[in-house]
Design an enzyme around this catalytic site. Structure first.
Site, PDB file in Angstrom:
ATOM      1  N   LYS A   1       0.847  -1.197   0.000  1.00 15.85           N
ATOM      2  CA  LYS A   1       0.000   0.000   0.000  1.00 15.85           C
ATOM      3  C   LYS A   1       0.885   1.251   0.000  1.00 15.85           C
ATOM      4  O   LYS A   1       2.002   1.211   0.511  1.00 15.85           O
ATOM      5  CB  LYS A   1      -0.868   0.018   1.271  1.00 15.85           C
ATOM      6  CG  LYS A   1      -2.023  -0.944   1.260  1.00 15.85           C
ATOM      7  CD  LYS A   1      -2.835  -0.796   2.544  1.00 15.85           C
ATOM      8  CE  LYS A   1      -3.971  -1.803   2.600  1.00 15.85           C
ATOM      9  NZ  LYS A   1      -4.979  -1.642   1.549  1.00 15.85           N
TER      10      LYS A   1
ATOM     11  N   ARG B   1     -10.291 -11.601   1.816  1.00 15.80           N
ATOM     12  CA  ARG B   1     -11.120 -12.664   1.234  1.00 15.80           C
ATOM     13  C   ARG B   1     -10.404 -14.014   1.293  1.00 15.80           C
ATOM     14  O   ARG B   1     -11.055 -15.052   1.418  1.00 15.80           O
ATOM     15  CB  ARG B   1     -11.523 -12.273  -0.196  1.00 15.80           C
ATOM     16  CG  ARG B   1     -10.368 -12.121  -1.136  1.00 15.80           C
ATOM     17  CD  ARG B   1     -10.730 -11.325  -2.395  1.00 15.80           C
ATOM     18  NE  ARG B   1     -10.844  -9.882  -2.142  1.00 15.80           N
ATOM     19  CZ  ARG B   1     -11.129  -8.977  -3.079  1.00 15.80           C
ATOM     20  NH1 ARG B   1     -11.372  -9.356  -4.322  1.00 15.80           N
ATOM     21  NH2 ARG B   1     -11.200  -7.698  -2.776  1.00 15.80           N
TER      22      ARG B   1
HETATM   23  N1  BES Z   1      -8.183  -3.767   4.279  1.00 10.83           N
HETATM   24  C1  BES Z   1      -8.355  -3.342   2.950  1.00 10.83           C
HETATM   25  C2  BES Z   1      -9.676  -2.595   2.727  1.00 10.83           C
HETATM   26  C3  BES Z   1      -9.833  -1.278   3.433  1.00 10.83           C
HETATM   27  C4  BES Z   1      -9.542  -0.097   2.787  1.00 10.83           C
HETATM   28  C5  BES Z   1     -10.322  -1.235   4.721  1.00 10.83           C
HETATM   29  C6  BES Z   1      -9.722   1.111   3.432  1.00 10.83           C
HETATM   30  C7  BES Z   1     -10.503  -0.024   5.376  1.00 10.83           C
HETATM   31  C8  BES Z   1     -10.196   1.146   4.715  1.00 10.83           C
HETATM   32  C9  BES Z   1      -8.341  -4.552   2.013  1.00 10.83           C
HETATM   33  O1  BES Z   1      -7.559  -5.625   2.423  1.00 10.83           O
HETATM   34  C10 BES Z   1      -7.780  -4.080   0.725  1.00 10.83           C
HETATM   35  O2  BES Z   1      -6.651  -3.721   0.697  1.00 10.83           O
HETATM   36  N2  BES Z   1      -8.598  -4.110  -0.320  1.00 10.83           N
HETATM   37  C11 BES Z   1      -8.188  -3.684  -1.604  1.00 10.83           C
HETATM   38  C12 BES Z   1      -8.707  -4.684  -2.611  1.00 10.83           C
HETATM   39  C13 BES Z   1      -8.129  -4.507  -3.976  1.00 10.83           C
HETATM   40  C14 BES Z   1      -6.662  -4.861  -3.980  1.00 10.83           C
HETATM   41  C15 BES Z   1      -8.889  -5.382  -4.939  1.00 10.83           C
HETATM   42  C16 BES Z   1      -8.769  -2.309  -1.842  1.00 10.83           C
HETATM   43  O3  BES Z   1      -9.879  -2.037  -1.395  1.00 10.83           O
HETATM   44  O4  BES Z   1      -8.083  -1.486  -2.450  1.00 10.83           O
HETATM   45 MN    MN Z   2      -5.528  -5.421   1.821  1.00 14.45          MN
END
Ligand code: BES
Ligand code: MN
Ligand code: ZN
Length: 490
Positions: free
Chosen positions: A266, A340
């Site tokens: 990230k 997931r």
């Molecule tokens: N934990 C994150 C989702 C999230 C984002 C929670 C902001 C709380 C606040 C999740 O694991 C994630 O990173 N999701 C990605 C999925 C993508 C790679 C398909 C996302 O939402 O960008």
């Molecule tokens: Mn994630």
């Protein structure tokens, strides 16, 4: 952990009011309707209460709102909070009135003068929820909130009525403490230890370690934590308060104690927020605590997958193929779509082990749900209208925002992989829905199931009606109500 506030109920004693210390709170429905305690406080303030209540601003004030009179009632008391509230308020308004009192009293000792007010226990719950403060890591200025005493006409009845609400507050505080805790302290091991403590309340807690998860074939869950020094775990909490022969209801939570994204790292900005990525597991833990505390006559099993998503020389790579406990293979396209992967195996384990009558999972699963619904509503995805509607009804009653989202084959088609049974991400469109479709592949068609995407509601940057900034505990009240109203004896 942050000490929760337990309100006490004592008999109304009008003569004692003049000696009360701290803040006094009184309830007035409208101009000209002061009850005996309000009249007493009015005399002590030399008519200031009546002047406020007869003013335009009080007339325009909404029910449940309040105003602070910084009028010294006596040498000890610092001020009076005048709450506009009918003598028979709705549950939600009564709770908001309590939260208002907490906000205005700002941690000072408070006497809440209820008299014959109905739903004093709801005022007490709203107040307790708003008083919560996560201050464990301040070395200075970490004062615990002052005592709150409710003066009521029937203290025994009020104490009894407040018992179930006390269990709700305990559950919400447990969730919030877990979600607020930083990831260096709340490691997977510390998380499991805190859940183990729940066995004191009569829950049966089992901790599955990595060797056992390997034996079970949880390749999907295990790949997420393989780059971290914190061992992955699945914790199972059984509450069997119902008929032994009844199948349990299952609650499943995503417990990523920190989500760096892994090799699909990230960006730095805001990454610290990913300390709340165990919010789903936190809510499951809070609900289990509430059920056990109030000795619910029902069977519910809570299961959480605890992992840390870190980049390292051992971390799972984009393009890796893993095999889930179900047996289906998954191509990991993006290591940041890890929630997931964790849930897939825990959902399957829950169904294989418990054959639940229904199953709800909670997860801070996608940023896309925040784009869609903001911080007002969690996304509700389901294969079963009856369960989804029952949940929406419970969430509505508790004023916890929830909104049903669509599912369907066209979304599922986005998960086709060139090399494995599925890949772990779809394209950019409908990111929250393709995540839900991925989960549904691990739900047996005969299991009534809901997925709650709580990424937008688990933790907030602003204060809300019932919580300061940070963890909200969203969902503990709604799920407790869902269970009480639909899956509980007598
Ligand atoms: N934990 C994150 C989702 C999230 C984002 C929670 C902001 C709380 C606040 C999740 O694991 C994630 O990173 N999701 C990605 C999925 C993508 C790679 C398909 C996302 O939402 O960008
Ligand atoms: Mn994630
Ligand atoms: Zn995540």
């Amino acid at each position: 952990m942050t000490s929760p506030l337990t309100p006490t109920f004592v008999a109304t004693d009008i003569d004692q009011i003049k000696d009360a210390t701290g803040i006094l709170a009184i309830f007035v429905p409208e101009a000209g309707t002061l009850d005996a305690t309000a009249r007493r406080v009015n005399r002590l303030t030399r008519g200031a209460v009546a002047r406020l209540v007869e003013s335009d601003s009080f007339e325009k004030m909404a029910e449940g709102k309040a105003s602070m009179l910084a009028y010294p009632v006596n040498v000890a008391a610092e001020g009076v909070i005048v709450v506009k509230l009918s003598r028979r308020p709705d549950m939600g308004v009564a709770r908001k009135a309590g939260a208002m009192i907490a906000k205005l009293a700002d941690g000072k000792e408070t006497h809440v003068l209820c008299g014959n007010l109905r739903r004093a226990e709801e005022v007490a719950l709203g107040l307790a929820l708003r008083v919560y403060d996560f201050n464990d890591h301040f070395t200075k200025d970490a004062t615990d909130p002052g005592a709150v005493t409710f003066m009521v006409n029937d203290p025994d009845a009020a104490t009894k009525a407040a018992e179930a609400n006390g269990a709700i507050a305990d559950g919400v505080f447990f969730t919030r403490d877990l979600v607020n805790e930083p990831a260096n302290i709340l490691t997977t091991t510390e998380f499991a230890n805190r859940l183990d403590e729940l066995s004191k309340l009569g829950l049966k807690v089992k901790i599955l370690e990595e060797d056992e998860l390997t034996k079970l074939g949880m390749g999907s869950l295990l790949c997420v934590g393989q780059g971290s020094d914190s061992p992955s775990k699945v914790v199972v909490m059984e509450w069997m308060g119902g008929d032994k022969a009844d199948q349990p209801f299952a609650l499943v939570g995503k417990g990523v104690v920190f989500d760096t994204g892994g090799i699909s790292l990230k960006p730095a900005g805001g990454m610290e927020d990913m300390t709340m990525d165990m919010g789903g597991a936190g809510v499951v833990a809070g609900v289990m605590k509430t059920l056990a505390t109030r000795k619910a006559k029902t069977n519910v099993v809570g299961l959480v997958g605890l992992v840390e998503n870190m980049p390292s020389g051992n971390a799972v790579r984009p393009g890796d193929v893993v095999t889930s406990m179900k047996g289906d293979t998954i191509e990991v396209i993006n290591t940041d779509a890890e929630g997931r992967l964790v849930l897939a195996d825990v959902l399957w384990y829950a169904q294989e082990t418990y054959n639940p009558i229904g199953m709800i999972n909670l997860a801070t699963l996608t940023g896309a749900i925040i784009i869609g619904l903001g911080h007002e509503n969690a996304g509700v995805f389901s294969n079963n209208d009856a369960l989804a509607n029952a949940f929406l009804k419970a969430a509505n009653a508790e004023e916890e925002g929830a909104w049903r989202m669509p599912m369907g084959k066209a979304y599922d088609d986005q998960l086709k992989s060139r090399v494995a049974d599925m890949k772990n991400v779809g394209g950019r469109p409908a990111g929250s829905i393709t995540a839900a479709q991925f989960l549904e592949r691990f739900v047996k068609p005969e299991t009534p199931w809901c997925h709650l995407d709580i990424a937008g509601v688990a933790s907030l940057k602003t204060e809300s009606d019932f919580a300061p900034k940070g963890a909200t505990g969203w969902g503990v009240r709604a799920l407790n109500r869902l269970i009480a109203d639909n899956f509980e004896g007598e």
